[in-house]
Write a protein that holds these residues in place. Structure first.
Motif, mmCIF file in Angstrom:
data_model
loop_
_atom_site.group_PDB
_atom_site.id
_atom_site.type_symbol
_atom_site.label_atom_id
_atom_site.label_comp_id
_atom_site.label_asym_id
_atom_site.label_seq_id
_atom_site.Cartn_x
_atom_site.Cartn_y
_atom_site.Cartn_z
ATOM 1 N N MET A 54 85.008 9.244 5.936
ATOM 2 C CA MET A 54 85.954 8.903 7.121
ATOM 3 C C MET A 54 86.058 7.446 7.632
ATOM 4 S SD MET A 54 85.932 12.503 9.330
ATOM 5 C CE MET A 54 84.171 12.376 9.582
ATOM 6 N N LEU A 55 84.687 6.931 7.846
ATOM 7 C CA LEU A 55 84.574 5.432 8.244
ATOM 8 C C LEU A 55 85.279 4.519 7.348
ATOM 9 C CD1 LEU A 55 81.090 5.689 10.170
ATOM 10 C CD2 LEU A 55 83.389 5.585 11.035
ATOM 11 N N SER A 56 84.808 4.768 6.092
ATOM 12 C CA SER A 56 85.407 3.909 4.999
ATOM 13 C C SER A 56 86.952 3.916 4.791
ATOM 14 C CB SER A 56 84.837 4.396 3.753
ATOM 15 O OG SER A 56 85.172 3.745 2.639
ATOM 16 N N ALA A 57 87.545 5.037 4.888
ATOM 17 C CA ALA A 57 88.995 5.282 4.889
ATOM 18 C C ALA A 57 89.505 4.558 6.147
ATOM 19 C CB ALA A 57 89.292 6.579 4.798
ATOM 20 N N LEU A 91 87.407 7.496 15.399
ATOM 21 C CA LEU A 91 88.710 7.389 14.548
ATOM 22 C C LEU A 91 89.928 7.542 15.369
ATOM 23 C CD1 LEU A 91 88.495 9.761 11.307
ATOM 24 C CD2 LEU A 91 88.053 7.137 11.524
ATOM 25 N N HIS A 92 89.773 8.457 16.380
ATOM 26 C CA HIS A 92 90.759 8.493 17.230
ATOM 27 C C HIS A 92 91.257 7.325 18.227
ATOM 28 C CE1 HIS A 92 90.758 13.393 17.125
ATOM 29 N NE2 HIS A 92 91.305 12.657 16.007
ATOM 30 N N GLY A 93 89.988 6.760 18.618
ATOM 31 C CA GLY A 93 89.767 5.599 19.532
ATOM 32 C C GLY A 93 90.425 4.360 18.694
ATOM 33 N N HIS A 94 90.522 4.323 17.341
ATOM 34 C CA HIS A 94 91.424 3.098 16.594
ATOM 35 C C HIS A 94 92.610 3.647 16.033
ATOM 36 C CE1 HIS A 94 87.028 1.827 16.691
ATOM 37 N NE2 HIS A 94 87.731 0.663 16.624
ATOM 38 N N GLY A 95 93.217 5.039 16.595
ATOM 39 C CA GLY A 95 94.515 5.404 16.374
ATOM 40 C C GLY A 95 94.461 6.095 15.016
ATOM 41 N N ARG A 96 93.375 6.709 14.377
ATOM 42 C CA ARG A 96 93.440 7.359 13.268
ATOM 43 C C ARG A 96 92.774 8.818 13.248
ATOM 44 N NH1 ARG A 96 93.365 3.249 9.091
ATOM 45 N NH2 ARG A 96 94.235 4.807 7.770
ATOM 46 N N ARG A 97 93.194 9.638 12.423
ATOM 47 C CA ARG A 97 92.838 10.716 12.225
ATOM 48 C C ARG A 97 92.431 11.469 10.935
ATOM 49 N NH1 ARG A 97 96.544 14.832 11.442
ATOM 50 N NH2 ARG A 97 98.574 13.912 11.144
ATOM 51 N N LEU A 98 91.768 12.250 10.705
ATOM 52 C CA LEU A 98 91.193 12.860 9.303
ATOM 53 C C LEU A 98 92.594 13.679 9.180
ATOM 54 C CD1 LEU A 98 89.257 13.108 6.869
ATOM 55 C CD2 LEU A 98 88.411 15.113 8.291
ATOM 56 N N PHE A 143 66.756 13.162 -9.816
ATOM 57 C CA PHE A 143 65.755 14.180 -8.253
ATOM 58 C C PHE A 143 66.590 15.546 -8.161
ATOM 59 C CE2 PHE A 143 69.273 12.477 -5.631
ATOM 60 C CZ PHE A 143 68.915 13.265 -4.626
ATOM 61 N N THR A 144 67.833 15.664 -8.218
ATOM 62 C CA THR A 144 68.393 16.652 -7.715
ATOM 63 C C THR A 144 68.168 18.037 -8.861
ATOM 64 O OG1 THR A 144 70.498 16.224 -8.762
ATOM 65 C CG2 THR A 144 70.407 15.781 -6.525
ATOM 66 N N GLY A 145 68.336 17.618 -10.126
ATOM 67 C CA GLY A 145 67.952 18.473 -11.131
ATOM 68 C C GLY A 145 66.589 18.991 -11.226
ATOM 69 N N HIS A 146 65.380 17.964 -10.766
ATOM 70 C CA HIS A 146 64.197 18.477 -10.561
ATOM 71 C C HIS A 146 63.730 18.993 -9.271
ATOM 72 C CE1 HIS A 146 63.851 15.092 -13.711
ATOM 73 N NE2 HIS A 146 63.271 15.995 -14.137
ATOM 74 N N ASN A 147 64.920 19.542 -8.408
ATOM 75 C CA ASN A 147 64.612 20.016 -7.178
ATOM 76 C C ASN A 147 63.962 19.376 -6.174
ATOM 77 O OD1 ASN A 147 65.589 22.357 -6.103
ATOM 78 N ND2 ASN A 147 63.735 23.661 -6.237
ATOM 79 N N GLU A 148 64.077 18.117 -6.106
ATOM 80 C CA GLU A 148 63.387 17.341 -5.266
ATOM 81 C C GLU A 148 64.290 16.925 -3.870
ATOM 82 O OE1 GLU A 148 62.210 13.631 -7.276
ATOM 83 O OE2 GLU A 148 61.296 14.742 -8.904
ATOM 84 N N GLY A 149 65.564 17.179 -4.115
ATOM 85 C CA GLY A 149 66.520 16.909 -2.925
ATOM 86 C C GLY A 149 68.018 17.391 -3.286
ATOM 87 N N ILE A 150 68.803 16.825 -2.305
ATOM 88 C CA ILE A 150 70.230 17.142 -2.528
ATOM 89 C C ILE A 150 71.145 15.680 -2.398
ATOM 90 C CG2 ILE A 150 72.188 18.217 -1.436
ATOM 91 C CD1 ILE A 150 70.294 20.639 -0.346
ATOM 92 N N ALA A 151 72.188 15.685 -3.056
ATOM 93 C CA ALA A 151 73.159 14.701 -3.144
ATOM 94 C C ALA A 151 74.590 15.223 -2.776
ATOM 95 C CB ALA A 151 73.273 13.633 -4.378
ATOM 96 N N VAL A 152 75.269 14.391 -2.126
ATOM 97 C CA VAL A 152 76.503 14.870 -1.802
ATOM 98 C C VAL A 152 77.551 13.598 -1.969
ATOM 99 C CG1 VAL A 152 78.236 15.762 0.184
ATOM 100 C CG2 VAL A 152 75.681 16.417 -0.172
ATOM 101 N N MET A 153 78.866 13.807 -2.452
ATOM 102 C CA MET A 153 79.868 13.014 -2.567
ATOM 103 C C MET A 153 81.194 13.515 -1.954
ATOM 104 S SD MET A 153 79.426 12.076 -6.338
ATOM 105 C CE MET A 153 78.818 13.761 -7.083
ATOM 106 N N ALA A 154 81.720 12.860 -1.216
ATOM 107 C CA ALA A 154 82.895 12.967 -0.258
ATOM 108 C C ALA A 154 83.929 12.091 -0.344
ATOM 109 C CB ALA A 154 82.532 12.911 1.264
ATOM 110 N N ALA A 155 84.947 12.853 -0.236
ATOM 111 C CA ALA A 155 86.330 12.124 -0.247
ATOM 112 C C ALA A 155 87.150 12.327 1.074
ATOM 113 C CB ALA A 155 87.234 12.119 -1.490
ATOM 114 N N ALA A 156 87.703 11.420 1.756
ATOM 115 C CA ALA A 156 88.348 11.803 3.080
ATOM 116 C C ALA A 156 89.714 10.969 3.018
ATOM 117 C CB ALA A 156 87.715 11.427 4.086
ATOM 118 N N LEU A 157 90.702 11.728 3.340
ATOM 119 C CA LEU A 157 92.088 11.142 3.603
ATOM 120 C C LEU A 157 92.161 10.854 4.963
ATOM 121 C CD1 LEU A 157 94.797 10.161 2.446
ATOM 122 C CD2 LEU A 157 95.789 12.481 2.622
ATOM 123 N N VAL A 158 92.415 9.792 5.538
ATOM 124 C CA VAL A 158 92.663 9.469 7.038
ATOM 125 C C VAL A 158 94.117 8.800 7.258
ATOM 126 C CG1 VAL A 158 91.900 7.903 8.850
ATOM 127 C CG2 VAL A 158 90.090 9.253 7.463
ATOM 128 N N GLY A 159 94.725 9.286 8.269
ATOM 129 C CA GLY A 159 96.100 8.567 8.571
ATOM 130 C C GLY A 159 96.075 7.988 10.036
#
Length: 159
Positions: A54-57, A91-98, A143-159
């Protein structure tokens, strides 16, 4: 409202080897024997990846810009849902929204499918827009396959 733009986010955390932390992921507590994720906040890698997206967008930096780094930072100890709500306020403070978002959780556990709908609801409620989740493994690699942790990727569309 600004022109629509897409942002990408990524986060990864190790499981707590002591098992002393509850697992928070996608704004839900997962009480199924999976240890919690290490982090300055609750370790919710899904929330953190979405915050970065969200911040990147919106061209507003990243999670460290908004919440700081380290155990004394403003975001220390916060739950993912509260962090998402604060990001939406920013985001709202900068006139943007998810407008919407999509995340993929990478790890061996927990099994996302059984609670996917609840996780999507919790994240959508926190950000006030549709959030969709998918999950995958890495077939035993890394590391995720060896069950050492979790990774997450996200995409956000902000207007």
């Amino acid at each position: 409202m600004g022109h629509p733009s897409v942002g990408l986010g990524f986060d990864a955390h190790r499981f707590d080897p002591t098992g002393g932390r509850p697992l928070w992921l996608a704004c839900l507590s997962w009480d199924e024997g999976t240890p919690g994720l290490l982090g300055d906040s609750d370790g919710d890698a899904a929330a953190h990846a979405l915050i970065d997206a969200m911040l990147s967008a919106a061209d507003l930096g990243d999670i460290g810009t908004l919440f700081g780094l380290g155990s004394q930072a403003p975001g220390a100890g916060m739950h993912g849902a509260a962090m998402l709500e604060k990001t939406v306020d920013c985001l709202h403070g900068h006139g943007r929204r998810l407008l919407n978002a999509s995340l993929v959780i990478v790890g061996q556990r927990p099994r996302i499918a059984s609670r996917r709908h609840l996780a999507q609801q919790a994240m959508s409620q926190a950000v006030g827009a549709p959030v969709r989740l998918t999950a995958t493994t890495t077939d035993g690699m890394g590391f995720t396959g060896h069950n050492e942790g979790i990774a997450v990727m996200a995409a956000a569309l902000v207007g």
